[in-house]
Design an enzyme around this catalytic site. Sequence first.
Site, PDB file in Angstrom:
ATOM      1  N   LEU A 179      11.548  30.864 -18.695  1.00 40.91           N
ATOM      2  CA  LEU A 179      11.062  32.071 -19.353  1.00 40.91           C
ATOM      3  C   LEU A 179       9.804  31.791 -20.173  1.00 40.91           C
ATOM      4  CD1 LEU A 179      14.399  33.653 -20.582  1.00 40.91           C
ATOM      5  CD2 LEU A 179      12.971  34.390 -18.665  1.00 40.91           C
ATOM      6  N   GLU A 356     -14.786  19.572 -17.798  1.00 41.89           N
ATOM      7  CA  GLU A 356     -15.251  19.553 -19.186  1.00 41.89           C
ATOM      8  C   GLU A 356     -14.113  19.676 -20.195  1.00 41.89           C
ATOM      9  OE1 GLU A 356     -18.567  20.688 -16.525  1.00 41.89           O
ATOM     10  OE2 GLU A 356     -16.562  21.565 -16.821  1.00 41.89           O
TER      11      GLU A 356
END
Length: 615
Positions: A179, A356
């Site tokens: 969940l 990056e």
Amino acid sequence: MNTGELAELGQQLRVDSVRAAAAAGSGHPTSSMSAADLMAVLFARHLRYDFERPDHPANDRFVLSKGHASPLMYATYKAAGVIGDEELLTFRENGSRLEGHPTPRKLPWVETATGSLGQGLPVGVGLALAGKRLDHTDFRVWVLCGDSELAEGSVWEAAEQAAYENLDNLTAIVDVNRLGQRGPTRHGHDLDAYARRFQAFGWHTVEVDGHDVDAVDRAYGEALSTRGQPTAILARTLKGKGVESVQDREGLHGKPLPEAEDAIAELGGPRDLRITVHAPPAGAATRAPRITTPELPRWERGEDVATRDAFGQALAALGDARDDVVALDGEVGDSTRLEYFAKEHPERYIECYIAEQQMIAAAVGVAARGRLPYASTFAAFLTRAHDFVRMASVSGSGLNLVGSHAGVAIGQDGPSQMGLEDLAMMRAVHGSTVLYPCDANQTARLVAAMAGLEGIRYLRTSRGKSPVIYGPDEEFPVGGSKVLRSSGQDRLTLVAAGVTVPEALAAADALADEGIAVRVVDLYSVKPADRETLRTAAEETGCLMTVEDHHPEGGLGDAVAEAFSDGRPVPRLVRLAVRNMPGSASPEEQLHAAGIDAASIAAAGRLLVGEAIVS
């Protein structure tokens, strides 16, 4: 601890997570409850850590990537005896060390700030890289992730980097509780789906029932014995485990349990079990870095040198003088000139390829291990990693970031390669320093100065060559500026930085030939800015004109305007900046099209001075 005691410890961690959230009236107890057994076994059986010496070089490193499960971490700290029950119940209170999401600014046992999901594993990769490649020690890095955050691309940047570097000292523990915040996750309890993904990147995987403490114990042992590749332990768990009214139910994320006292009773009530975390191996010593004064490269006035070239040479020289300097590249080192460092110090060069986010995260991990990272890519591409820069600031991490190929001055490559937002982005980071040199000697000095600063430091470099206007012995204090043209008859001040400094000087010379005296200020320190020089210039010339190879929002112009934000009279202020959408053209054509070349500056100066005379 035996099996029964481990199970009891897991229940205690659940109870204390419920109690902490109930006291705060907020928090994430159900997310904590799913991972309680995973934490109990890790801290009682496998983690090697000296809480009295969090900087011990042989300590294992634990990262709670699912930072919202902080009640579980704090409950574990209580079980380890490093915080008391009274402090546990200050969770989320003003002034408490136990924040909603943990940060190393408050707690010395926290490696990195988390809470922006998908960052814990990338930072863990940086920590593991530091241990394996830089420190040459055998500490292990354990990262507890949530299943929801595996949707983040940064997780898979980390997964590939870890496998490529053969980080067998790294274990990702994935709490697969099915969940997320608003409902089920993408793959639910399908452990095989997660296993296939990790295996595709080259990881060893173990699938386990996350509430079977003996199975979890064996999984950790398997991770410890695996050589040549990182391990992902995929643990099937239940959110809200142990309390029927919330277990595996939707709609309860981020909320204290509705009937906390009943839940605590259902879990068997409070306990006070204590764990003795294994000590790290004896004999490891903290390594003191070798730091000497760098012999920086020198250039003579009149030479033409790109500031990116000066950066690369200066960083290589700094690496000679300091063995704690580490360079991280986003696979553009030939362009940023980080390759100069790589050739001189390959053992301290980390290639992150075109990832990056992972590059910045690795820098955070390296910094947490006492190193001095310099991470560099094109200024435009640092925008992809801004959230990692932001969270590095939350961590109090010391990073040196260098963005090259900034502005329209790069020329023909076009707007996708032009950093035109980077000054604004970096200025907005808490406690940051933003530097923008205009020539080679200035660049070299500022590269060295960055090493002595704190927080996030950003240096902007340029692609094309520019004239050397300062001597090699000139000093450039952070927070300072340089007045390059000045007289008692100045009627306007041009404030420039980087590539616009030579343009401003040429414009000033042209205006001087017409009898218009103009002051020129090189505001190489964009943040902090030299307020006194700017205020003096405003008082003496009456008009300021900023010229920047950057969008008008958030850059040099705003830095100058803020110098007058204390209520004093604001001078006449005109901003020349990149307001068009550039295309492909030569650097000279780009500067002219943006209205920031010498001719455009001079034309704007004539107009401004003429209007001042008329008014």
